[in-house]
Write a protein that holds these residues in place. Structure first.
Motif, mmCIF file in Angstrom:
data_model
loop_
_atom_site.group_PDB
_atom_site.id
_atom_site.type_symbol
_atom_site.label_atom_id
_atom_site.label_comp_id
_atom_site.label_asym_id
_atom_site.label_seq_id
_atom_site.Cartn_x
_atom_site.Cartn_y
_atom_site.Cartn_z
ATOM 1 N N THR A 133 0.833 -1.213 0.000
ATOM 2 C CA THR A 133 0.000 0.000 0.000
ATOM 3 C C THR A 133 0.866 1.261 0.000
ATOM 4 O O THR A 133 0.343 2.367 -0.003
ATOM 5 C CB THR A 133 -0.916 0.021 1.236
ATOM 6 N N ASP A 134 2.183 1.074 0.014
ATOM 7 C CA ASP A 134 3.090 2.226 0.005
ATOM 8 C C ASP A 134 3.186 2.819 -1.402
ATOM 9 O O ASP A 134 3.125 2.084 -2.393
ATOM 10 C CB ASP A 134 4.494 1.811 0.451
ATOM 11 N N PRO A 135 3.373 4.128 -1.506
ATOM 12 C CA PRO A 135 3.656 4.719 -2.820
ATOM 13 C C PRO A 135 5.031 4.270 -3.294
ATOM 14 O O PRO A 135 5.821 3.718 -2.515
ATOM 15 C CB PRO A 135 3.623 6.223 -2.539
ATOM 16 N N ALA A 136 5.310 4.499 -4.566
ATOM 17 C CA ALA A 136 6.590 4.088 -5.142
ATOM 18 C C ALA A 136 7.357 5.288 -5.679
ATOM 19 O O ALA A 136 6.779 6.195 -6.278
ATOM 20 C CB ALA A 136 6.367 3.082 -6.264
ATOM 21 N N LEU A 137 8.664 5.267 -5.461
ATOM 22 C CA LEU A 137 9.589 6.211 -6.073
ATOM 23 C C LEU A 137 10.419 5.416 -7.070
ATOM 24 O O LEU A 137 11.167 4.514 -6.690
ATOM 25 C CB LEU A 137 10.492 6.845 -5.009
ATOM 26 N N VAL A 138 10.267 5.733 -8.354
ATOM 27 C CA VAL A 138 10.953 5.000 -9.417
ATOM 28 C C VAL A 138 12.073 5.867 -9.976
ATOM 29 O O VAL A 138 11.810 6.938 -10.543
ATOM 30 C CB VAL A 138 9.986 4.610 -10.550
ATOM 31 N N VAL A 196 -2.228 14.139 -11.808
ATOM 32 C CA VAL A 196 -1.146 14.843 -11.113
ATOM 33 C C VAL A 196 0.097 14.801 -11.985
ATOM 34 O O VAL A 196 0.233 13.941 -12.856
ATOM 35 C CB VAL A 196 -0.824 14.211 -9.739
ATOM 36 N N ASP A 197 1.015 15.731 -11.734
ATOM 37 C CA ASP A 197 2.321 15.697 -12.385
ATOM 38 C C ASP A 197 3.130 14.614 -11.688
ATOM 39 O O ASP A 197 3.498 14.754 -10.518
ATOM 40 C CB ASP A 197 2.994 17.064 -12.251
ATOM 41 N N ASN A 198 3.414 13.530 -12.372
ATOM 42 C CA ASN A 198 4.021 12.345 -11.763
ATOM 43 C C ASN A 198 5.455 12.097 -12.209
ATOM 44 O O ASN A 198 5.971 10.984 -12.075
ATOM 45 C CB ASN A 198 3.172 11.102 -12.075
ATOM 46 N N THR A 199 6.140 13.115 -12.735
ATOM 47 C CA THR A 199 7.509 12.926 -13.222
ATOM 48 C C THR A 199 8.424 14.063 -12.795
ATOM 49 O O THR A 199 7.997 15.189 -12.550
ATOM 50 C CB THR A 199 7.562 12.849 -14.757
ATOM 51 N N GLY A 200 9.706 13.730 -12.737
ATOM 52 C CA GLY A 200 10.762 14.721 -12.568
ATOM 53 C C GLY A 200 11.916 14.326 -13.474
ATOM 54 O O GLY A 200 11.999 13.171 -13.932
ATOM 55 N N PHE A 201 12.823 15.254 -13.754
ATOM 56 C CA PHE A 201 13.984 14.954 -14.593
ATOM 57 C C PHE A 201 15.171 15.791 -14.147
ATOM 58 O O PHE A 201 15.026 16.971 -13.846
ATOM 59 C CB PHE A 201 13.690 15.239 -16.065
ATOM 60 N N TRP A 227 4.692 15.830 -5.017
ATOM 61 C CA TRP A 227 3.874 14.797 -5.654
ATOM 62 C C TRP A 227 3.045 14.055 -4.617
ATOM 63 O O TRP A 227 1.857 13.784 -4.837
ATOM 64 C CB TRP A 227 4.752 13.810 -6.423
ATOM 65 N N LEU A 228 3.642 13.698 -3.474
ATOM 66 C CA LEU A 228 2.894 13.014 -2.423
ATOM 67 C C LEU A 228 1.662 13.824 -2.013
ATOM 68 O O LEU A 228 0.560 13.281 -1.887
ATOM 69 C CB LEU A 228 3.778 12.791 -1.195
ATOM 70 N N ALA A 229 1.846 15.132 -1.831
ATOM 71 C CA ALA A 229 0.726 15.982 -1.415
ATOM 72 C C ALA A 229 -0.354 16.028 -2.485
ATOM 73 O O ALA A 229 -1.555 15.895 -2.190
ATOM 74 C CB ALA A 229 1.231 17.390 -1.114
ATOM 75 N N ALA A 230 0.060 16.193 -3.745
ATOM 76 C CA ALA A 230 -0.920 16.266 -4.833
ATOM 77 C C ALA A 230 -1.615 14.926 -5.031
ATOM 78 O O ALA A 230 -2.831 14.863 -5.265
ATOM 79 C CB ALA A 230 -0.223 16.694 -6.123
ATOM 80 N N ALA A 231 -0.860 13.826 -4.934
ATOM 81 C CA ALA A 231 -1.446 12.502 -5.140
ATOM 82 C C ALA A 231 -2.452 12.169 -4.041
ATOM 83 O O ALA A 231 -3.496 11.560 -4.307
ATOM 84 C CB ALA A 231 -0.341 11.450 -5.187
#
Length: 250
Positions: A133-138, A196-201, A227-231
């Protein structure tokens, strides 16, 4: 809960400094105590050969493992190697991290082209199948743009419905137009194209090993809090039904 420093000292002493620096970065960004599944995706296309040879990919794997030790407690990071297709789905672990990337890459054979969407599909399947149930950081490393920009963009937009943040890392010439696609991902409209904006670069340059650890960690997690806040606000993390990757379509 983070892995205890004493366990890092016992099982992976070479990662102690990385573990400490990752922890400092997480504290700077208000992420101390945050749980997340951490994934590493590495480009195995033909142009990546010099970065495997000089240890850049191994160094990134070690740094990501040091970060994951704070966000998860199993001491391992799932790793996807990709090129034309998905070349391998495996893990790096604290107790066996030294030279792990070289050993995996040695058994992969042909280094093909660069299909982002297939690697994304593999990560999505793995995360959903894990039942977490945890979010993922890829952390998604590449040295060039996708073979199919249309498919990569489609997956980015549809994967935004899932509790997964994709932090892209570029290796190579900072001025290369190969990275224009990744630079523009942040411009994909919200909510018209994705909830939501789900990417960074960020670009790690021609010699990624020279990026200071503190800088690298700040860039890996810098956009994760927003992202966590928006998600959460949009129900992507809580109150939504996970979408299986086979429903994303191609």
């Amino acid at each position: 809960m983070a892995i205890d420093l004493r366990k890092i000292e016992r099982t992976a002493p070479a990662l102690v400094d990385l573990y400490k620096r990752a922890g400092a970065s997480l504290r700077r960004h208000g992420l101390e105590g945050q749980r997340a599944a951490v994934y590493l995706v590495v480009d195995h296309s033909g142009s990546m050969r010099p970065y495997y040879r000089d240890g850049s990919v191994q160094a990134l794997a070690d740094r990501v493992l040091g970060l994951a030790a704070h966000l998860d407690d199993d001491g391992r990071v799932p790793v996807v190697f990709f090129s034309t297709g998905v070349d391998a789905v495996t893990v790096v672990e604290l107790a066996d991290h030294r030279g792990r990337v070289d050993r995996i890459a040695a058994g992969l054979g042909h280094m093909g082209r660069t299909n982002y969407h297939l690697a994304m599909d593999a990560v999505i399947d793995h995360h959903l199948d894990s039942g977490t149930t945890d979010p993922a950081l890829v952390v998604f490393q590449t040295d060039g743009g996708p073979t199919s920009r249309l498919l990569a963009e489609k997956y980015v937009c549809k994967a935004a419905r899932l509790p997964m943040f994709w932090q892209f890392v570029g290796f190579g010439d900072p001025g290369s137009h190969q990275f224009d696609f990744l630079r523009r991902l942040g411009e994909l409209p919200v909510p018209a194209r994705r909830p939501v904006d789900n990417t960074g670069f960020f670009h790690a340059g021609r010699d990624p090993r020279r990026v200071p650890d503190d800088v690298l960690y700040d860039r890996l997690v810098g956009r994760f809090p927003s992202w966590l806040a928006a998600a959460r606000a949009q129900g992507v993390i809580r109150g939504t039904t996970p979408v299986r990757s086979d429903s994303l379509g191609t």
